[in-house]
Write a protein that holds these residues in place. Structure first.
Motif, short mmCIF file in Angstrom:
data_model
loop_
_atom_site.label_atom_id
_atom_site.label_comp_id
_atom_site.label_asym_id
_atom_site.label_seq_id
_atom_site.Cartn_x
_atom_site.Cartn_y
_atom_site.Cartn_z
N ASN A 103 0.82 -1.21 0.00
CA ASN A 103 0.00 0.00 0.00
C ASN A 103 0.86 1.27 0.00
OD1 ASN A 103 -2.41 1.45 0.03
ND2 ASN A 103 -2.42 1.57 2.27
N LYS A 104 1.80 1.33 -0.93
CA LYS A 104 2.65 2.50 -1.10
C LYS A 104 3.32 2.39 -2.46
CE LYS A 104 6.59 0.28 1.17
NZ LYS A 104 7.59 0.36 2.25
N PRO A 105 3.79 3.51 -3.02
CA PRO A 105 4.46 3.43 -4.32
C PRO A 105 5.73 2.58 -4.24
CG PRO A 105 3.91 5.71 -3.79
CD PRO A 105 3.66 4.91 -2.55
N LEU A 106 5.92 1.72 -5.21
CA LEU A 106 7.14 0.93 -5.29
C LEU A 106 8.22 1.79 -5.93
CD1 LEU A 106 8.69 -1.72 -5.05
CD2 LEU A 106 7.70 -2.42 -7.24
N PHE A 107 9.25 2.10 -5.16
CA PHE A 107 10.32 3.00 -5.62
C PHE A 107 11.47 2.17 -6.16
CE2 PHE A 107 13.91 6.00 -4.09
CZ PHE A 107 14.02 6.54 -5.37
N ILE A 108 11.79 2.36 -7.44
CA ILE A 108 12.80 1.55 -8.11
C ILE A 108 13.83 2.48 -8.77
CG2 ILE A 108 13.20 -0.35 -9.72
CD1 ILE A 108 10.25 -0.98 -9.59
N PRO A 109 14.98 2.66 -8.16
CA PRO A 109 16.01 3.50 -8.79
C PRO A 109 16.68 2.79 -9.96
CG PRO A 109 16.83 2.59 -6.75
CD PRO A 109 15.40 2.15 -6.86
N GLY A 110 17.30 3.57 -10.80
CA GLY A 110 17.92 3.01 -12.00
C GLY A 110 19.38 2.67 -11.83
N ALA A 141 -5.38 -3.29 -24.18
CA ALA A 141 -4.62 -4.25 -25.00
C ALA A 141 -3.86 -5.26 -24.15
CB ALA A 141 -3.65 -3.50 -25.90
N GLY A 142 -3.82 -5.05 -22.82
CA GLY A 142 -3.20 -6.04 -21.95
C GLY A 142 -2.08 -5.55 -21.05
N ALA A 143 -1.75 -4.26 -21.10
CA ALA A 143 -0.68 -3.75 -20.24
C ALA A 143 -1.12 -3.77 -18.78
CB ALA A 143 -0.29 -2.34 -20.65
N ASP A 144 -0.19 -4.11 -17.89
CA ASP A 144 -0.47 -4.14 -16.45
C ASP A 144 -0.35 -2.77 -15.82
OD1 ASP A 144 -0.59 -7.10 -16.18
OD2 ASP A 144 1.53 -6.97 -16.74
N VAL A 145 0.58 -1.98 -16.32
CA VAL A 145 0.90 -0.67 -15.75
C VAL A 145 1.03 0.31 -16.90
CG1 VAL A 145 2.62 0.65 -14.44
CG2 VAL A 145 2.11 -1.71 -13.79
N LYS A 150 -5.66 1.93 -14.52
CA LYS A 150 -4.58 0.96 -14.33
C LYS A 150 -3.55 1.59 -13.41
CE LYS A 150 -5.11 -2.85 -16.86
NZ LYS A 150 -4.94 -4.22 -16.36
N PRO A 151 -2.71 0.80 -12.76
CA PRO A 151 -1.61 1.39 -11.99
C PRO A 151 -0.76 2.31 -12.86
CG PRO A 151 -1.81 -0.94 -11.51
CD PRO A 151 -2.73 -0.67 -12.66
N GLU A 175 -0.29 9.51 -2.29
CA GLU A 175 -1.58 10.18 -2.06
C GLU A 175 -2.28 10.48 -3.39
OE1 GLU A 175 -0.08 12.48 2.02
OE2 GLU A 175 -0.31 13.58 0.11
N ILE A 176 -1.51 10.83 -4.39
CA ILE A 176 -2.06 11.13 -5.72
C ILE A 176 -2.63 9.87 -6.38
CG2 ILE A 176 -1.43 11.85 -8.07
CD1 ILE A 176 0.59 13.77 -6.77
N GLY A 177 -1.98 8.71 -6.08
CA GLY A 177 -2.45 7.46 -6.67
C GLY A 177 -1.43 6.75 -7.53
N VAL A 178 -0.17 7.20 -7.49
CA VAL A 178 0.89 6.56 -8.26
C VAL A 178 1.28 5.23 -7.62
CG1 VAL A 178 3.33 6.75 -8.92
CG2 VAL A 178 1.79 8.70 -9.23
N SER A 179 1.52 4.20 -8.44
CA SER A 179 1.86 2.87 -7.94
C SER A 179 3.34 2.54 -8.01
CB SER A 179 1.08 1.80 -8.73
OG SER A 179 -0.30 1.96 -8.57
#
Length: 310
Positions: free
Chosen positions: A15-22, A181-185, A206-207, A226-230
């Protein structure tokens, strides 16, 4: 043992945005995992610059991108999401692209709707393929992943917000079409305000993935939640920091000579969590494996030899 694609989907349920650095290579991926990130993102910009010494302008091929993704995936136990550019062709090419990334062990990819050759999503001059062509590619990607690994995460990126003849409404239209078309995010590249991000989250069912880079505003993880970003990615920051540090160090070497490295090394090894660089690189693990498989006579090489002793 869970597949990395399953691990990634479980992380998305939190229940929070998944933060993924590059990260841009195996070493930078290992650093991100070592400090505690649960997933890693392979930047296309960083891959092109690090691997080819060239800008993110469509120069990197599918083979080169998959190769880098495979090396990075093999260097970490965390799931890896990779940039897959435009999918490297039409719907048929996209099927192969998905197959190659799945076989490389990647947990998910994003594919964008630019024409080929593409360019960085925060550089002017981007152009879009017709929406019908893009939809066919996401359908093909969805079919390919369902055949090989249904948990593999399919992220559809649209550059419509800032592309030639694009805009907010077109980004929303495309985002919803790609979801169907089938995208998850859905990854809307290049929003220029928090209000735009809110609009995309509200009008696309969608997320939403947010790219905290380039022309887009820097918003806290709490606020994005809070905005709704996943999902939130920060693609190029590690690459820029590494490049700047390397440039500064090289400048000092040029100005002051070889002993600069000695001074830096002494401070680094005594003060930094990865100061024992041979251990960080994995030589201690190499010795453990040797002790598991090699004979006593083969292990004699560690006696009376000079250098790092795990």
């Amino acid at each position: 043992m869970k597949k990395k694609s399953e691990m990634l989907r479980e992380q998305l349920k939190e229940n929070k945005p998944l933060f993924i650095p590059g990260a841009f290579n195996g070493m930078s991926a290992r650093i991100l995992e070592k400090v505690g990130f649960d997933a890693v993102y392979m930047t296309g910009y960083g891959t092109s610059l690090n691997l080819l010494g060239m800008p993110d302008a469509g120069y990197a091929t599918m083979t080169e991108m998959v190769m880098n993704a495979k090396y990075m995936n093999n260097s970490i136990s965390a799931p890896l999401i990779s940039d897959a550019d435009t999918g490297y062709g039409n719907a048929l090419n996209v099927r192969r692209t998905i197959t190659e990334f799945i076989q490389a062990g990647v947990a998910g990819v994003h594919i964008e709707d630019q024409i080929m050759p593409k360019r960085c999503g925060h550089v002017a001059g981007r152009q879009l393929v017709p929406i019908e062509e893009a939809v066919s590619k996401y359908k093909a990607a969805n079919d390919a992943r369902n055949e090989l690994d249904p948990d593999f995460l399919l992220i559809a990126r649209t550059d419509a917000r800032g592309a030639y003849n694009g805009g907010i409404d077109e980004a929303i239209r495309r985002g919803n079409a790609y979801a169907e078309a089938g995208a998850d995010v859905i990854f809307i590249e290049g929003p220029t305000s928090e209000d735009e991000v809110k609009t995309f989250c509200k009008k696309i069912d969608k997320p939403i993935l947010y790219n905290s880079a380039g022309v887009s505003p820097r918003i806290s993880l709490q606020r994005l939640g809070e905005i709704g970003v996943s999902m939130v990615i920060l693609p190029g920051a590690t690459m820029r920091v590494a490049a700047e540090a390397m440039f500064d160090f090289a400048t000092k070497l040029k100005q002051e000579g070889v002993l600069v490295e000695k001074e830096w090394k002494e401070g680094f090894e005594s003060n930094h969590p990865i100061g024992d660089f041979h251990d960080f690189a994995g030589f201690s693990e190499v010795k453990k494996l040797e002790e598991q498989y090699l004979t006593e006579s083969e292990l004699d090489k560690y006696k009376n030899s000079i250098g790092f002793q795990p």
